[in-house]
Design an enzyme around this catalytic site. Structure first.
Site, PDB file in Angstrom:
ATOM      1  N   VAL A  11       1.690  -8.683  20.503  1.00  0.00           N
ATOM      2  CA  VAL A  11       0.970  -9.635  21.358  1.00  0.00           C
ATOM      3  C   VAL A  11       1.593  -9.676  22.755  1.00  0.00           C
ATOM      4  O   VAL A  11       0.881  -9.657  23.771  1.00  0.00           O
ATOM      5  CB  VAL A  11       1.005 -11.048  20.727  1.00  0.00           C
ATOM      6  CG1 VAL A  11       0.345 -12.068  21.645  1.00  0.00           C
ATOM      7  CG2 VAL A  11       0.329 -11.036  19.376  1.00  0.00           C
ATOM      8  N   PHE A 252     -17.361  -8.135   9.453  1.00  0.00           N
ATOM      9  CA  PHE A 252     -16.388  -8.598   8.451  1.00  0.00           C
ATOM     10  C   PHE A 252     -16.998  -8.807   7.075  1.00  0.00           C
ATOM     11  O   PHE A 252     -16.622  -9.705   6.338  1.00  0.00           O
ATOM     12  CB  PHE A 252     -15.627  -9.840   8.960  1.00  0.00           C
ATOM     13  CG  PHE A 252     -14.556  -9.423   9.925  1.00  0.00           C
ATOM     14  CD1 PHE A 252     -14.882  -8.985  11.194  1.00  0.00           C
ATOM     15  CD2 PHE A 252     -13.225  -9.380   9.543  1.00  0.00           C
ATOM     16  CE1 PHE A 252     -13.912  -8.518  12.071  1.00  0.00           C
ATOM     17  CE2 PHE A 252     -12.248  -8.913  10.413  1.00  0.00           C
ATOM     18  CZ  PHE A 252     -12.595  -8.490  11.675  1.00  0.00           C
ATOM     19  N   LEU A 253     -17.980  -7.961   6.752  1.00  0.00           N
ATOM     20  CA  LEU A 253     -18.562  -7.987   5.417  1.00  0.00           C
ATOM     21  C   LEU A 253     -18.456  -6.604   4.776  1.00  0.00           C
ATOM     22  O   LEU A 253     -19.344  -6.190   4.045  1.00  0.00           O
ATOM     23  CB  LEU A 253     -20.032  -8.429   5.493  1.00  0.00           C
ATOM     24  CG  LEU A 253     -20.283  -9.919   5.744  1.00  0.00           C
ATOM     25  CD1 LEU A 253     -21.777 -10.205   5.843  1.00  0.00           C
ATOM     26  CD2 LEU A 253     -19.674 -10.787   4.626  1.00  0.00           C
ATOM     27  N   HIS A 254     -17.363  -5.887   5.087  1.00  0.00           N
ATOM     28  CA  HIS A 254     -17.167  -4.583   4.458  1.00  0.00           C
ATOM     29  C   HIS A 254     -16.220  -4.741   3.281  1.00  0.00           C
ATOM     30  O   HIS A 254     -15.069  -5.146   3.455  1.00  0.00           O
ATOM     31  CB  HIS A 254     -16.580  -3.576   5.455  1.00  0.00           C
ATOM     32  CG  HIS A 254     -17.477  -3.346   6.620  1.00  0.00           C
ATOM     33  ND1 HIS A 254     -18.632  -2.612   6.543  1.00  0.00           N
ATOM     34  CD2 HIS A 254     -17.413  -3.806   7.885  1.00  0.00           C
ATOM     35  CE1 HIS A 254     -19.239  -2.621   7.715  1.00  0.00           C
ATOM     36  NE2 HIS A 254     -18.522  -3.345   8.548  1.00  0.00           N
ATOM     37  N   GLY A 256     -13.664  -3.694   0.435  1.00  0.00           N
ATOM     38  CA  GLY A 256     -12.591  -2.708   0.469  1.00  0.00           C
ATOM     39  C   GLY A 256     -11.413  -3.138  -0.379  1.00  0.00           C
ATOM     40  O   GLY A 256     -11.560  -3.974  -1.283  1.00  0.00           O
ATOM     41  N   CYS A 263      -1.722 -10.502  10.613  1.00  0.00           N
ATOM     42  CA  CYS A 263      -2.329 -11.825  10.868  1.00  0.00           C
ATOM     43  C   CYS A 263      -2.974 -12.480   9.657  1.00  0.00           C
ATOM     44  O   CYS A 263      -2.558 -13.562   9.250  1.00  0.00           O
ATOM     45  CB  CYS A 263      -3.372 -11.699  11.963  1.00  0.00           C
ATOM     46  SG  CYS A 263      -2.639 -11.479  13.578  1.00  0.00           S
TER      47      CYS A 263
HETATM   48  C1  UDX Z   1      -7.076  -9.877  13.130  1.00  0.00           C
HETATM   49  C2  UDX Z   1      -8.172 -10.643  13.881  1.00  0.00           C
HETATM   50  O1  UDX Z   1      -9.403  -9.894  13.820  1.00  0.00           O
HETATM   51  C3  UDX Z   1      -7.773 -10.910  15.313  1.00  0.00           C
HETATM   52  O2  UDX Z   1      -8.750 -11.711  15.963  1.00  0.00           O
HETATM   53  C4  UDX Z   1      -6.427 -11.635  15.320  1.00  0.00           C
HETATM   54  O3  UDX Z   1      -5.976 -11.820  16.636  1.00  0.00           O
HETATM   55  C5  UDX Z   1      -5.372 -10.849  14.536  1.00  0.00           C
HETATM   56  O4  UDX Z   1      -5.855 -10.587  13.222  1.00  0.00           O
HETATM   57  P1  UDX Z   1      -6.232  -7.348  12.968  1.00  0.00           P
HETATM   58  O5  UDX Z   1      -5.271  -7.850  11.955  1.00  0.00           O
HETATM   59  O6  UDX Z   1      -5.755  -6.443  14.037  1.00  0.00           O
HETATM   60  O7  UDX Z   1      -6.940  -8.583  13.722  1.00  0.00           O
HETATM   61  O8  UDX Z   1      -7.372  -6.548  12.200  1.00  0.00           O
HETATM   62  P2  UDX Z   1      -8.871  -6.763  11.713  1.00  0.00           P
HETATM   63  O9  UDX Z   1      -9.704  -5.721  12.322  1.00  0.00           O
HETATM   64  O10 UDX Z   1      -9.326  -8.149  11.865  1.00  0.00           O
HETATM   65  O11 UDX Z   1      -8.706  -6.411  10.155  1.00  0.00           O
HETATM   66  C6  UDX Z   1      -7.825  -7.137   9.299  1.00  0.00           C
HETATM   67  C7  UDX Z   1      -7.901  -6.606   7.888  1.00  0.00           C
HETATM   68  O12 UDX Z   1      -9.144  -6.917   7.285  1.00  0.00           O
HETATM   69  C8  UDX Z   1      -7.745  -5.083   7.758  1.00  0.00           C
HETATM   70  O13 UDX Z   1      -6.919  -4.799   6.651  1.00  0.00           O
HETATM   71  C9  UDX Z   1      -9.157  -4.608   7.525  1.00  0.00           C
HETATM   72  O14 UDX Z   1      -9.217  -3.391   6.815  1.00  0.00           O
HETATM   73  C10 UDX Z   1      -9.725  -5.746   6.702  1.00  0.00           C
HETATM   74  N1  UDX Z   1     -11.190  -5.855   6.804  1.00  0.00           N
HETATM   75  C11 UDX Z   1     -11.787  -6.185   7.987  1.00  0.00           C
HETATM   76  C12 UDX Z   1     -11.981  -5.639   5.671  1.00  0.00           C
HETATM   77  O15 UDX Z   1     -11.458  -5.327   4.588  1.00  0.00           O
HETATM   78  N2  UDX Z   1     -13.328  -5.786   5.779  1.00  0.00           N
HETATM   79  C13 UDX Z   1     -13.949  -6.123   6.942  1.00  0.00           C
HETATM   80  O16 UDX Z   1     -15.188  -6.251   6.948  1.00  0.00           O
HETATM   81  C14 UDX Z   1     -13.149  -6.331   8.087  1.00  0.00           C
END
Ligand code: UDX
Length: 434
Positions: A11, A252-254, A256, A263
């Site tokens: 950050v 965010f609906l994938h 996995g 975070c």
């Molecule tokens: C996240 C937030 O998106 C961001 O706003 C915050 O500042 C920090 O945390 P980040 O951790 O970099 O960001 O990744 P992000 O793309 O949000 O994915 C987080 C996790 O969720 C990953 O492991 C990703 O694979 C998983 N994910 C995300 C899913 O399994 N399915 C999805 O649909 C989206």
């Protein structure tokens, strides 16, 4: 205007580099002298597309520098961003020792009005705590304001997220602090970025609420995928059908292997712990955490069953190790428990990741690291796609099939077309798709 950014982690570096890109003079402060000296030589210790170039450009133009001397940078700055780490403590809450240290130094050092801003995700009430620490440590009384300006950066696309955010949240109780922070973000007014101006506690809560909600979407669709598996429905289509409803949204609906990274796991645990401290059980978030913790085991069972129920003596090729693509970050990556579980059941592992193999060595043992996706398939009984890097999307499957020992592909991110994979003659399994 001079800015000090305390913290040269993810950050801190992105914030410092991007503000200097806005034309402000930024000093980033870290405690680790070797890291600071690396940064001063233009070497960036984290993998983030575009960051090294941005740092180099602004450092060369004299707007961005790195130092271990926090006192000097605090004295010179009007605005101090606290962007130090807030690791999980033993109860799942945020450990604020680094934030406290910085606040103490600011109090001891300040020589005039300052705005002290938290960028790190911190529990509600941290702003008040910082204010108290600064006051206690002041050697002479100086006016200051404490503000909260949470970041919503995603790893892998953080520069774009900083430069084109969905919104800027500013929590501050004084008009002067709000005016100064708005001024910092002036370039974003030109692209009509919405600003949410509120009090400190609300700003702190917005960050947790956003991350907890996004994590909820992920655990929701992951549970949905488990039900889809049972009833023979396709979770991918379910997500699309739901997501086209504007009230739900497609992102965010994938489904996995579960969420990882620095975070979501930490922040969901922290907000649950904060709620508990105030005597409230945050039931939805507790379920989100539980679903996510159980996810790796479900993925292991899927791989075991694709290989006929027994892993003893098998060799498994893993594609992708990081918690998501475009990062080298292995923190809380679901591949860690998945690989450990496969090893415990007797499998040998070979793996390839475009950026994460160096970090992976700190978390995983006895892995044969390979140099590309074809060598990872060589001689393996199954190929498991764990992280959806773009380069894994267009694979020469004929070539892979020739080198695999058994034609088994397990896709934990649903990126391949099941019909096509079966047409190639693979025994193909994905997540929540018939
Ligand atoms: C996240 C937030 O998106 C961001 O706003 C915050 O500042 C920090 O945390 P980040 O951790 O970099 O960001 O990744 P992000 O793309 O949000 O994915 C987080 C996790 O969720 C990953 O492991 C990703 O694979 C998983 N994910 C995300 C899913 O399994 N399915 C999805 O649909 C989206």
């Amino acid at each position: 205007m001079n800015i000090c950014v305390a913290g040269v982690g993810y950050v801190g570096l992105v914030t410092g580099a991007c503000f200097s890109g806005f034309g402000l003079r930024v000093t980033c402060v870290g405690r680790d002298a070797s890291k600071i000296s690396m940064l001063n030589q233009g070497k960036v210790p984290i993998y983030e597309p575009g960051l090294a170039e941005l740092i180099e450009k602004n450092a060369n133009e004299g707007r961005l520098s790195f130092t271990t001397d926090i006192k000097e940078s605090v004295r010179n700055a009007l605005v101090i961003f606290i962007a130090v780490g807030t690791p999980s403590d033993e109860h799942g809450g945020a450990d604020l020792k680094y934030v406290e240290e910085v606040a103490k130094t600011i109090g001891q050092t300040m020589n005039g009005y300052k705005v002290v801003v938290t960028k790190s995700t911190v529990p509600v009430g941290t702003g008040k705590m910082i204010e108290a620490i600064i006051k206690e440590n002041q050697t002479k009384p100086c006016a200051f304001d404490v503000a909260s300006n949470p970041e919503f950066l995603r790893e892998g696309s953080s520069i774009e997220d900083f430069m084109r955010p969905n919104r800027i949240v500013i929590g501050a109780e004084s008009e002067q602090a709000v005016a100064i922070l708005k001024d910092l973000y002036n370039p974003l007014y030109l692209i009509e970025t919405p600003f949410v101006i509120t009090d400190v506690a609300t700003a702190e809560m917005i960050k947790y609420a956003s991350n907890a909600f996004l994590a909820t979407k992920i655990s929701f669709i992951n549970e949905m995928s488990a039900i889809c598996d049972q009833v023979g429905a396709d979770v991918h289509q379910v997500a699309k059908g739901m997501g086209l409803d504007g009230r739900i949204g497609r992102k965010f609906l994938h489904a996995g292997p579960g969420f990882g990274g620095s975070c979501f796991p930490k922040d969901t645990r922290a907000i649950s712990q904060i709620a508990r401290q105030y005597g409230y059980e945050f039931k939805i978030v507790d379920a989100v955490i539980k679903v996510n913790e159980e996810r790796p085991e479900m993925m292991i069972e899927r791989i075991v069953s694709a290989l006929g129920g027994d892993l003893k003596g098998t060799l498994i090729g893993i594609l992708g190790l990081t918690f998501k693509p475009n990062t080298d970050d292995m923190r809380e990556s679901p591949t860690i428990p998945i690989i450990k579980g496969l090893q415990e059941r007797g499998a040998k592992i070979q793996a390839y990741d475009p950026a994460g193999m160096e970090q992976a060595r700190q978390y995983l043992r006895d892995i044969d690291y390979k140099e590309d996706l074809y060598t990872v398939a060589q001689g393996a009984d199954a190929l498991v796609l764990a992280t959806e890097w773009n380069q894994f999307r267009n694979i020469d499957w004929e070539r892979v099939k020739k080198v695999l020992r058994r034609p088994v592909v397990v896709d934990l991110r649903n990126i391949y077309d099941p019909q096509r994979m079966r047409a190639f003659g693979f025994h193909y399994t994905s997540v929540g798709r018939p």
